[in-house]
Design a protein around this motif. Structure first.
Motif, PDB file in Angstrom:
ATOM      1  N   LEU A   7     126.624   0.844  39.450  1.00  0.00           N
ATOM      2  CA  LEU A   7     125.860  -0.061  38.839  1.00  0.00           C
ATOM      3  C   LEU A   7     125.518   0.065  37.339  1.00  0.00           C
ATOM      4  CD1 LEU A   7     122.909   0.573  41.681  1.00  0.00           C
ATOM      5  CD2 LEU A   7     124.743  -1.141  41.777  1.00  0.00           C
ATOM      6  N   TYR A  50     123.017  -0.158  34.071  1.00  0.00           N
ATOM      7  CA  TYR A  50     121.847  -0.558  33.353  1.00  0.00           C
ATOM      8  C   TYR A  50     122.024  -0.605  31.813  1.00  0.00           C
ATOM      9  CZ  TYR A  50     117.391  -1.075  31.333  1.00  0.00           C
ATOM     10  OH  TYR A  50     116.228  -1.554  30.535  1.00  0.00           O
ATOM     11  N   VAL A  94     122.282  -4.213  36.512  1.00  0.00           N
ATOM     12  CA  VAL A  94     121.014  -4.225  37.290  1.00  0.00           C
ATOM     13  C   VAL A  94     120.222  -4.569  36.028  1.00  0.00           C
ATOM     14  CG1 VAL A  94     121.572  -2.552  39.179  1.00  0.00           C
ATOM     15  CG2 VAL A  94     121.011  -1.648  37.037  1.00  0.00           C
ATOM     16  N   ALA A 110     116.527  -0.135  40.316  1.00  0.00           N
ATOM     17  CA  ALA A 110     117.811   0.346  40.759  1.00  0.00           C
ATOM     18  C   ALA A 110     117.994   2.124  41.007  1.00  0.00           C
ATOM     19  CB  ALA A 110     118.839   0.093  39.433  1.00  0.00           C
TER      20      ALA A 110
END
Ligand code: NAD
Length: 331
Positions: free
Chosen positions: A178, A180, A197, A203
């Motif tokens: 993931l 960010y 995300v 998240a």
């Protein structure tokens, strides 16, 4: 002594390959200074050599007073890539490029982030003590059983030079990755095989590992405060090789003591060098390194070469704009 040469003051932590590039130039006088020098001491050194045309910095901050003391600086370079110790608005207002070492240490920092995550997962320090202290029979107790990174989820904060490389290494470990990074297009992240995300708080509860690779800015200072850390899984590991201050050290200490997090790893600190009495350092569930993630034998030489080439590119009127953090100064 007066000279027609361009003077470059370089940190004595600089790798020899970069020093050789400077010294090979007949039109440059290269002068070493102590890595730890800063403030009034550094300004008086600059004054004693003024005009200084280029500086290559390690840990030394550079602001208005340093600019004035240099009396003619044309370029400010760092051997690393962080530039929070340099007054960028001031340098930009004077039209002075601030140059960083590009990707010279990015693979090394990514490797350190992987080392931290793997060492936390494999309970490196705990198992070392267990063997050394003859407690072999304890090895199957739950607190000593390692976890895989395989099929786990990692949340990477910041998808720049280091974050992208860390992502590649995590994908190679067959992890769900993931990302960010509000400043990178979701499609770019998806194209790299990762999942963007948009909401950090949403998240955090999904991640087994969180590794921080964003810069220290007003927006990221205290990003990992007590409230954020509480949103993480109680089994998740937190790693920071970016900058001190992004994680609130007091909140991390509390989380490691009360079981909110099992363990963490830090390469960077609020204050550097940190106070040895920092309560974090007494904890058994933290791994530490002294701001060395980007420092390997190879990276030091690559960074030195980049820094030397950056400075010379400005002197030669062909600036390596891709390495300037304020390229607008080139017009
Ligand atoms: P970079 O500029 O290439 O990437 C940083 C990324 O962070 C960018 O993609 C940016 O969009 C993103 N970002 C900015 N604000 C953010 C936010 N609020 N939330 C999430 N993402 C955000 O930088 P880099 O070369 O990858 O370096 C990353 C960090 O690592 C920097 O803090 C740098 O100082 C640090 N660093 C540490 C070491 C070390 O030895 N420990 C060495 C090199 C770099």
């Amino acid at each position: 002594m007066t000279t027609n040469k361009k003077k470059v003051l370089f940190t004595d932590s600089m790798g020899s390959d970069g020093i050789e590039i400077l010294k090979a130039r007949g039109d440059v006088e290269a002068i070493a200074f102590n890595y730890f020098m800063k403030g009034a001491e550094y300004q008086s050194l600059l004054k004693s050599h003024a005009p200084v045309h280029g500086v290559i910095l390690g840990a030394t901050p550079f602001g208005e007073a340093d600019y004035a003391a240099a009396g003619g600086v044309e370029v400010v370079a760092r051997t690393g890539v962080g530039y929070d110790a340099i007054d960028i608005p001031a340098m930009t207002s004077h039209k002075i490029p601030v140059m960083i070492a590009g990707t010279a240490n990015s693979p090394s920092v990514a490797e350190q982030a992987m080392t931290f995550m793997l060492t936390l997962a494999r309970k490196g320090p705990q198992l070392t003590r267990l063997v050394a202290e003859g407690r072999w029979a304890d090895r199957l107790k739950p607190e000593y059983v390692a976890v895989d990174m395989f099929e786990k989820t990692v949340l990477i904060i910041g998808f720049g030079r280091i974050g992208t490389r860390t992502a590649k290494r995590c994908l190679a470990m067959e992890m769900t990755v993931l990302i960010y990074d509000p400043y990178v297009k979701p499609d770019t992240i998806k194209a790299a095989g990762c999942q963007p995300v948009l909401d950090l708080d949403a998240a955090l509860p999904r991640a087994d590992f969180v590794t921080i690779h964003c810069p220290k800015t007003p927006e990221t200072i205290g990003m990992f405060n007590a409230a954020r850390i509480k949103k993480m899984k109680r089994t998740a590991y937190l790693v920071c090789t970016a900058r001190g201050g992004i994680i609130d050290e007091a909140a991390l200490h509390q989380a490691l003591v009360d079981g909110t997090l099992p363990a963490a790893a830090l390469d960077v600190f609020d204050r550097e060098p940190p106070d040895p009495a920092n309560p974090l350092f007494k904890l058994p569930n933290i791994i530490l390194s002294p701001h060395m993630a980007g420092v390997t034998a190879e990276a030091m030489q690559r960074m030195a070469v980049e820094a030397a080439k950056n400075v010379l590119s400005v002197f030669d009127g062909a600036p390596r704009k891709e390495n300037a953090v304020n390229p607008q100064v080139f017009g």
